[in-house]
Structure formats: C-alpha cells, structure tokens
Design a protein around this motif. Structure first.
Motif, PDB file in Angstrom:
ATOM      1  N   SER A  67       0.814  -1.227   0.000  1.00 23.04           N
ATOM      2  CA  SER A  67       0.000   0.000   0.000  1.00 23.04           C
ATOM      3  C   SER A  67       0.842   1.268   0.000  1.00 23.04           C
ATOM      4  O   SER A  67       0.417   2.303   0.517  1.00 23.04           O
ATOM      5  N   LEU A  68       2.031   1.199  -0.572  1.00 25.10           N
ATOM      6  CA  LEU A  68       2.869   2.388  -0.746  1.00 25.10           C
ATOM      7  C   LEU A  68       2.559   2.918  -2.140  1.00 25.10           C
ATOM      8  O   LEU A  68       3.177   2.532  -3.125  1.00 25.10           O
ATOM      9  N   THR A  69       1.560   3.786  -2.212  1.00 25.38           N
ATOM     10  CA  THR A  69       1.006   4.193  -3.507  1.00 25.38           C
ATOM     11  C   THR A  69       1.618   5.467  -4.073  1.00 25.38           C
ATOM     12  O   THR A  69       1.397   5.778  -5.240  1.00 25.38           O
ATOM     13  N   VAL A  70       2.384   6.198  -3.258  1.00 25.13           N
ATOM     14  CA  VAL A  70       2.995   7.444  -3.736  1.00 25.13           C
ATOM     15  C   VAL A  70       4.504   7.251  -3.876  1.00 25.13           C
ATOM     16  O   VAL A  70       5.182   6.877  -2.916  1.00 25.13           O
ATOM     17  N   THR A  71       4.992   7.454  -5.081  1.00 19.88           N
ATOM     18  CA  THR A  71       6.432   7.491  -5.326  1.00 19.88           C
ATOM     19  C   THR A  71       6.762   8.912  -5.755  1.00 19.88           C
ATOM     20  O   THR A  71       6.159   9.434  -6.696  1.00 19.88           O
TER      21      THR A  71
END
Length: 158
Positions: A67-71
C-alpha cells in the motif's frame, strides 16, 4: 571507504549477469551456464561478496503490495555546501526508511531522493520531518510519479 575490488574476468561478469536477473539461481545452474563447476561458482561469488563487488543480496518488493502508492522524486536544495550540512543530510536520508534511493548531486540540486509513502498525507508528514524541521535545507521540489515504468537495481555488466 569502498573495498578494493579485484579485476573481473569473463566468468565473473557472466555470473553477475545471471545473479542480477535472479540471485536465487542455483550455483549448479550458474556453473552449467558459464561452464564452471558449482564449487568454482561458489568461490567466485564468495570472493565478489568479500570484495564488495556484490554489495547485497536483497528482495525487490513491489511498493503497491504494501500500500505504498505514492512514489516521489525529490530535489533537495541545501542552504550551503559545507561539509557539516552535507554530512547531516546524508545521515538523515540514509536512516529514513521511506527514502529508497539518495544521490548527492551537482548542478544546483544538492540531493535527489526517491521516496515512497502510503499517501500524500504521509508524504506531507515526511517532508516536514526531512526538510521543514532542518535549518540547513533551503528548499525542496517534488515530482510525483504517475506510473512506475521501470524499477530495479540491475547494473550493466560490460
């Protein structure tokens, strides 16, 4: 200080190519591919690990699976390029788990970071911790990735 690496021969280079694609490839299979015994492959891998040529054996994890959706790619501008400021920044960025990659750069930007977070709120909290709370940071600029087109750690083996 980096370790002194021994020169790599054609066998070492081919072993590195195979390991970068899949570091769980059995040494027997590597040996068959490069025309060496499994024991010789094992010795060569151990020597490359000892010299620092092979820096780590890791699993590449898909951030979306966690759920690490922002890069975000972040340019960081320091107030000055004094050694103390640079060393503080390097230490802070190294110890921050959200920072996947960190590069000390030239050309006006002091550092370029690749950062992953769960969402924009988490990114805002991170920016306060990394940038706003430190007087040695002049400013930062964020580029948010729309799509992860290619990500990896493979290095071209000449």
């Amino acid at each position: 200080m980096p370790k002194k690496t021994a020169p790599l021969d054609a066998f070492d280079r081919e072993i590195l190519r195979i390991l970068q694609r899949d570091n769980k490839t059995p040494q027997r299979a590597i040996g068959e591919a490069v025309n060496l015994s499994a024991a010789a492959v094992q010795r060569r891998i151990a020597a490359m690990e000892q010299s620092g040529t092979i820096a780590a054996n890791v699993a590449l994890v898909d951030p979306a699976a966690l759920s690490l959706t922002v890069t975000a790619i972040v340019e960081v501008f320091l107030r000055d390029e004094r050694t103390a400021s640079i060393d503080r920044a390097k230490a802070l960025f190294r110890e921050t788990p959200e920072v996947q990659q960190c590069y000390y750069t030239t050309g006006g930007t002091s550092f370029v970071l690749v950062v992953v977070t769960t969402d924009m709120s988490a990114y805002e909290v991170l920016t306060r911790r990394l940038f706003s709370d430190h007087e040695w940071v002049a400013s930062f600029r964020t580029l948010v990735a729309l799509d992860r087109v290619k990500s990896g750690a493979e290095v071209v083996v000449p």
